[in-house]
Design a protein around this motif. Sequence first.
Motif, mmCIF file in Angstrom:
data_model
loop_
_atom_site.group_PDB
_atom_site.id
_atom_site.type_symbol
_atom_site.label_atom_id
_atom_site.label_comp_id
_atom_site.label_asym_id
_atom_site.label_seq_id
_atom_site.Cartn_x
_atom_site.Cartn_y
_atom_site.Cartn_z
ATOM 1 N N VAL A 51 0.834 -1.202 0.000
ATOM 2 C CA VAL A 51 0.000 0.000 0.000
ATOM 3 C C VAL A 51 0.869 1.253 0.000
ATOM 4 O O VAL A 51 0.596 2.222 -0.725
ATOM 5 C CB VAL A 51 -0.955 -0.004 1.207
ATOM 6 C CG1 VAL A 51 -1.677 1.337 1.339
ATOM 7 C CG2 VAL A 51 -1.978 -1.126 1.073
ATOM 8 N N ALA A 52 1.928 1.253 0.814
ATOM 9 C CA ALA A 52 2.815 2.420 0.880
ATOM 10 C C ALA A 52 3.489 2.673 -0.466
ATOM 11 O O ALA A 52 3.554 3.814 -0.945
ATOM 12 C CB ALA A 52 3.861 2.217 1.972
ATOM 13 N N ALA A 55 0.969 3.993 -2.970
ATOM 14 C CA ALA A 55 0.592 5.377 -2.668
ATOM 15 C C ALA A 55 1.638 6.349 -3.189
ATOM 16 O O ALA A 55 1.304 7.415 -3.728
ATOM 17 C CB ALA A 55 0.404 5.556 -1.157
ATOM 18 N N ASP A 102 -3.413 10.629 0.072
ATOM 19 C CA ASP A 102 -3.118 9.207 -0.130
ATOM 20 C C ASP A 102 -1.701 8.870 0.334
ATOM 21 O O ASP A 102 -1.454 7.774 0.861
ATOM 22 C CB ASP A 102 -3.292 8.830 -1.598
ATOM 23 C CG ASP A 102 -4.756 8.716 -2.007
ATOM 24 O OD1 ASP A 102 -5.611 8.629 -1.110
ATOM 25 O OD2 ASP A 102 -5.034 8.726 -3.227
ATOM 26 N N GLY A 106 -0.870 6.131 3.028
ATOM 27 C CA GLY A 106 0.050 5.040 2.758
ATOM 28 C C GLY A 106 1.203 4.989 3.734
ATOM 29 O O GLY A 106 1.617 3.911 4.182
ATOM 30 N N TRP A 110 1.661 2.302 7.109
ATOM 31 C CA TRP A 110 2.890 1.519 7.149
ATOM 32 C C TRP A 110 3.563 1.631 8.513
ATOM 33 O O TRP A 110 4.109 0.657 9.035
ATOM 34 C CB TRP A 110 3.820 2.014 6.042
ATOM 35 C CG TRP A 110 5.181 1.405 6.062
ATOM 36 C CD1 TRP A 110 5.501 0.078 6.048
ATOM 37 C CD2 TRP A 110 6.427 2.120 6.112
ATOM 38 N NE1 TRP A 110 6.868 -0.090 6.070
ATOM 39 C CE2 TRP A 110 7.462 1.148 6.112
ATOM 40 C CE3 TRP A 110 6.765 3.471 6.121
ATOM 41 C CZ2 TRP A 110 8.806 1.494 6.145
ATOM 42 C CZ3 TRP A 110 8.104 3.811 6.154
ATOM 43 C CH2 TRP A 110 9.110 2.838 6.166
ATOM 44 N N ARG A 123 -6.989 -2.606 3.527
ATOM 45 C CA ARG A 123 -5.715 -2.535 2.811
ATOM 46 C C ARG A 123 -5.738 -3.192 1.432
ATOM 47 O O ARG A 123 -5.267 -2.594 0.452
ATOM 48 C CB ARG A 123 -4.595 -3.144 3.667
ATOM 49 C CG ARG A 123 -4.004 -2.182 4.672
ATOM 50 C CD ARG A 123 -2.683 -2.711 5.215
ATOM 51 N NE ARG A 123 -2.193 -1.868 6.296
ATOM 52 C CZ ARG A 123 -2.228 -2.201 7.584
ATOM 53 N NH1 ARG A 123 -2.750 -3.376 7.946
ATOM 54 N NH2 ARG A 123 -1.771 -1.375 8.502
ATOM 55 N N THR A 126 -7.590 -0.965 -0.876
ATOM 56 C CA THR A 126 -6.843 0.273 -1.116
ATOM 57 C C THR A 126 -5.696 0.030 -2.090
ATOM 58 O O THR A 126 -5.447 0.843 -2.997
ATOM 59 C CB THR A 126 -6.296 0.829 0.207
ATOM 60 O OG1 THR A 126 -7.362 0.961 1.149
ATOM 61 C CG2 THR A 126 -5.653 2.192 0.000
ATOM 62 N N ALA A 127 -4.994 -1.076 -1.907
ATOM 63 C CA ALA A 127 -3.893 -1.407 -2.815
ATOM 64 C C ALA A 127 -4.411 -1.560 -4.244
ATOM 65 O O ALA A 127 -3.789 -1.068 -5.199
ATOM 66 C CB ALA A 127 -3.203 -2.691 -2.356
ATOM 67 N N PHE A 130 -5.300 1.978 -5.616
ATOM 68 C CA PHE A 130 -4.098 2.760 -5.947
ATOM 69 C C PHE A 130 -3.421 2.218 -7.208
ATOM 70 O O PHE A 130 -2.971 2.989 -8.062
ATOM 71 C CB PHE A 130 -3.118 2.740 -4.784
ATOM 72 C CG PHE A 130 -3.559 3.548 -3.582
ATOM 73 C CD1 PHE A 130 -4.741 4.271 -3.607
ATOM 74 C CD2 PHE A 130 -2.786 3.589 -2.424
ATOM 75 C CE1 PHE A 130 -5.151 5.025 -2.512
ATOM 76 C CE2 PHE A 130 -3.178 4.341 -1.325
ATOM 77 C CZ PHE A 130 -4.367 5.060 -1.370
#
Length: 300
Positions: A51-52, A55, A102, A106, A110, A123, A126-127, A130
């Motif tokens: 996710v990070a 983002a 975002d 992200g 994390w 998550r 969201t992943a 993104f």
Amino acid sequence: MVASLYVLPHRKPSGNVEVCGLHPIRAGVRIRGQQARCAEARSILLMKYLVAILAWLMPVVAWLSNSGLFGPTNRVISDAYPTLIVAAGYAFSIWGPIFVLDLIYGTWQWLDRTHDARLQHARPWTALAFAMTSLWMVVFALEWFWLALVVIWVSLGALLVAAWHVSHTTRHARARWWQWVPLSLHAGWVSLAVFLNVAQVVVAFRLLLVTHMLPWTLVLFAAAAMLVFWTISRLRGNPWYVLAVIWGLLGVYVKQHGSALAGADDAAWTALALAVATLLWSLWCRPFRQQSLDGDRAGG
């Protein structure tokens, strides 16, 4: 953070042992259970990183797209396929706050070390959202419009699910601000963008009349209204989702009010009326009204 479990052969663990480097457990816990906890911890950690990374990837891809690396910019394509539902250029500046929020989401998720079940559920969605956002910027610049249409609808679906997990709904209170604000704003803007993409596909492939676009544009406005109103009711008047929707509709009003296309004035006033209706509907769906209605029912 994730450590492997070490157990001496032919010996039973005694006392407390550490599982995954996260929590001590008492002797007697089966190795399978310990391995499952390790796998779960690794999965959570990997999803945090994913996710990070995604983002941070979005603004990079946006910059590359605006530089013309993948093909014509969004503005050039929009001018090449004019519609009655496109917003004024300034309205697209909302991507700046969306990307910043975002990035906050992200990075914060994390670094977050709390056990947040709702965040864990959000998550994967969201992943996906993104990733689809970055992919859309590439395929749209390449003018692969049908693929871009599929991608943006997948993105919207993922955003709505993620936003629902962290927003104030009939099932749970809203999550921490850095979760529900970014996802709500992003979902609100994309809720309108999907219909702009539909209109551009219609014009690009001349699926319907392009000299008299108002009838089918009004159908798109109606479909957008149904989606937006349904989402607002599910998210109980989420103000950040509503803000993005109203911002986009006002942008459509500004663009179409000064457009020379046939039916542009009617489209402009339709967008403005829909913006007002969206605001009123969001106020109706606010939690304090729902609590009042629940109280009246209980009192009755």
